[in-house]
Design a protein around this motif. Structure first.
Motif, PDB file in Angstrom:
ATOM      1  N   VAL A  78      10.644  20.108   0.080  1.00  0.00           N
ATOM      2  CA  VAL A  78       9.224  20.472   0.167  1.00  0.00           C
ATOM      3  C   VAL A  78       8.550  19.696   1.297  1.00  0.00           C
ATOM      4  CG1 VAL A  78       6.982  20.340  -1.021  1.00  0.00           C
ATOM      5  CG2 VAL A  78       8.992  21.217  -2.234  1.00  0.00           C
ATOM      6  N   ALA A  79       8.818  18.401   1.390  1.00  0.00           N
ATOM      7  CA  ALA A  79       8.209  17.579   2.438  1.00  0.00           C
ATOM      8  C   ALA A  79       8.596  18.071   3.831  1.00  0.00           C
ATOM      9  CB  ALA A  79       8.606  16.116   2.258  1.00  0.00           C
ATOM     10  N   VAL A  80       9.872  18.356   4.023  1.00  0.00           N
ATOM     11  CA  VAL A  80      10.342  18.857   5.318  1.00  0.00           C
ATOM     12  C   VAL A  80       9.698  20.209   5.622  1.00  0.00           C
ATOM     13  CG1 VAL A  80      12.377  19.697   6.567  1.00  0.00           C
ATOM     14  CG2 VAL A  80      12.493  17.550   5.282  1.00  0.00           C
ATOM     15  N   THR A  81       9.619  21.059   4.616  1.00  0.00           N
ATOM     16  CA  THR A  81       8.994  22.370   4.790  1.00  0.00           C
ATOM     17  C   THR A  81       7.521  22.221   5.161  1.00  0.00           C
ATOM     18  OG1 THR A  81      10.525  23.354   3.208  1.00  0.00           O
ATOM     19  CG2 THR A  81       8.502  24.579   3.663  1.00  0.00           C
ATOM     20  N   TYR A  98      -3.738  19.571   6.603  1.00  0.00           N
ATOM     21  CA  TYR A  98      -3.474  19.633   5.163  1.00  0.00           C
ATOM     22  C   TYR A  98      -1.970  19.551   4.875  1.00  0.00           C
ATOM     23  CZ  TYR A  98      -3.169  21.762   0.487  1.00  0.00           C
ATOM     24  OH  TYR A  98      -2.887  22.034  -0.829  1.00  0.00           O
ATOM     25  N   TYR A  99      -1.177  20.335   5.594  1.00  0.00           N
ATOM     26  CA  TYR A  99       0.268  20.342   5.350  1.00  0.00           C
ATOM     27  C   TYR A  99       0.934  19.055   5.822  1.00  0.00           C
ATOM     28  CZ  TYR A  99       0.229  24.940   3.390  1.00  0.00           C
ATOM     29  OH  TYR A  99       0.001  25.985   2.544  1.00  0.00           O
ATOM     30  N   TRP A 100       0.517  18.522   6.951  1.00  0.00           N
ATOM     31  CA  TRP A 100       1.101  17.271   7.430  1.00  0.00           C
ATOM     32  C   TRP A 100       0.737  16.110   6.509  1.00  0.00           C
ATOM     33  CZ3 TRP A 100      -0.787  18.899  12.857  1.00  0.00           C
ATOM     34  CH2 TRP A 100       0.146  19.767  13.425  1.00  0.00           C
ATOM     35  N   PHE A 101      -0.481  16.087   6.005  1.00  0.00           N
ATOM     36  CA  PHE A 101      -0.886  15.049   5.053  1.00  0.00           C
ATOM     37  C   PHE A 101      -0.037  15.134   3.784  1.00  0.00           C
ATOM     38  CE2 PHE A 101      -3.318  13.771   1.316  1.00  0.00           C
ATOM     39  CZ  PHE A 101      -3.606  12.449   1.640  1.00  0.00           C
ATOM     40  N   ASN A 102       0.092  16.339   3.234  1.00  0.00           N
ATOM     41  CA  ASN A 102       0.892  16.513   2.015  1.00  0.00           C
ATOM     42  C   ASN A 102       2.357  16.161   2.240  1.00  0.00           C
ATOM     43  OD1 ASN A 102      -0.694  17.434  -0.331  1.00  0.00           O
ATOM     44  ND2 ASN A 102      -1.392  18.989   1.111  1.00  0.00           N
ATOM     45  N   ALA A 103       2.895  16.505   3.401  1.00  0.00           N
ATOM     46  CA  ALA A 103       4.288  16.158   3.714  1.00  0.00           C
ATOM     47  C   ALA A 103       4.462  14.645   3.697  1.00  0.00           C
ATOM     48  CB  ALA A 103       4.682  16.721   5.073  1.00  0.00           C
ATOM     49  N   THR A 104       3.526  13.930   4.290  1.00  0.00           N
ATOM     50  CA  THR A 104       3.586  12.473   4.341  1.00  0.00           C
ATOM     51  C   THR A 104       3.547  11.874   2.936  1.00  0.00           C
ATOM     52  OG1 THR A 104       2.490  12.507   6.491  1.00  0.00           O
ATOM     53  CG2 THR A 104       2.471  10.417   5.290  1.00  0.00           C
ATOM     54  N   VAL A 106       4.429  13.333   0.095  1.00  0.00           N
ATOM     55  CA  VAL A 106       5.673  13.655  -0.621  1.00  0.00           C
ATOM     56  C   VAL A 106       6.818  12.762  -0.123  1.00  0.00           C
ATOM     57  CG1 VAL A 106       7.374  15.444  -1.159  1.00  0.00           C
ATOM     58  CG2 VAL A 106       4.940  16.010  -1.146  1.00  0.00           C
ATOM     59  N   PHE A 107       6.925  12.560   1.208  1.00  0.00           N
ATOM     60  CA  PHE A 107       7.943  11.649   1.733  1.00  0.00           C
ATOM     61  C   PHE A 107       7.793  10.256   1.121  1.00  0.00           C
ATOM     62  CE2 PHE A 107       8.478  14.324   5.719  1.00  0.00           C
ATOM     63  CZ  PHE A 107       9.812  14.609   5.504  1.00  0.00           C
ATOM     64  N   VAL A 109       6.313   9.378  -1.778  1.00  0.00           N
ATOM     65  CA  VAL A 109       6.631   9.394  -3.218  1.00  0.00           C
ATOM     66  C   VAL A 109       8.143   9.437  -3.425  1.00  0.00           C
ATOM     67  CG1 VAL A 109       6.442  10.737  -5.354  1.00  0.00           C
ATOM     68  CG2 VAL A 109       4.413  10.338  -3.961  1.00  0.00           C
ATOM     69  N   VAL A 110       8.841  10.262  -2.673  1.00  0.00           N
ATOM     70  CA  VAL A 110      10.303  10.344  -2.814  1.00  0.00           C
ATOM     71  C   VAL A 110      10.943   9.003  -2.435  1.00  0.00           C
ATOM     72  CG1 VAL A 110      12.406  11.400  -1.890  1.00  0.00           C
ATOM     73  CG2 VAL A 110      10.459  12.831  -2.503  1.00  0.00           C
ATOM     74  N   SER A 111      10.487   8.411  -1.346  1.00  0.00           N
ATOM     75  CA  SER A 111      11.110   7.164  -0.898  1.00  0.00           C
ATOM     76  C   SER A 111      10.812   5.991  -1.836  1.00  0.00           C
ATOM     77  CB  SER A 111      10.665   6.822   0.523  1.00  0.00           C
ATOM     78  OG  SER A 111       9.289   6.520   0.562  1.00  0.00           O
ATOM     79  N   LEU A 112       9.734   6.069  -2.603  1.00  0.00           N
ATOM     80  CA  LEU A 112       9.368   4.983  -3.517  1.00  0.00           C
ATOM     81  C   LEU A 112       9.767   5.252  -4.966  1.00  0.00           C
ATOM     82  CD1 LEU A 112       5.824   4.160  -2.080  1.00  0.00           C
ATOM     83  CD2 LEU A 112       7.980   2.923  -1.670  1.00  0.00           C
ATOM     84  N   SER A 113      10.409   6.397  -5.213  1.00  0.00           N
ATOM     85  CA  SER A 113      10.809   6.749  -6.576  1.00  0.00           C
ATOM     86  C   SER A 113      12.157   6.144  -6.941  1.00  0.00           C
ATOM     87  CB  SER A 113      10.880   8.276  -6.736  1.00  0.00           C
ATOM     88  OG  SER A 113       9.581   8.816  -6.692  1.00  0.00           O
TER      89      SER A 113
END
Length: 116
Positions: A78-81, A98-104, A106-107, A109-113
């Protein structure tokens, strides 16, 4: 200091919040200035996020079918998309931001999960 501090349960809270946000925010922000795709891609992704959350193997799921690691892989996709969508559909202005902010987000959240 542990860098992966977002537990699967906290990640689930973030998922449900993000899913609802992806559905509601485009209307509040008047997305679609560049293309209606900007609005509806977010709404459809929000629905998909809620569905994946309901099916992920964590405490907040209805059915635990998707392993948490698989869920993180979906989030990464999703982040890459979200990073690519503005280029693919020639979004500009608020639509692209909006999309670049959301991608950042998500990246991050995934990296800190933390995995289970």
């Amino acid at each position: 200091m542990k860098l992966r501090f977002i537990t699967p349960t906290l990640h689930g809270v973030a998922d449900y919040t993000a899913g609802m946000g992806l559905i509601v925010a485009p209307f509040l922000l008047n997305l679609g200035e560049t293309s209606n795709v900007a609005l509806w891609f977010s709404v459809m992704t929000g629905i998909a996020v809620l569905a994946a959350s309901l099916l992920t193997d964590y405490k907040l799921a209805a059915y635990r079918l998707i392993p948490f690691q698989g869920h993180l892989a979906i989030d990464l996709l999703v982040a890459v998309t979200f990073m690519a969508v503005p280029f693919i559909f020639n979004f500009s202005g608020i639509d692209a931001i909006y999309y670049w902010f959301n991608a950042t987000v998500v990246f991050l959240v995934v990296s800190l999960s933390a995995s289970k």
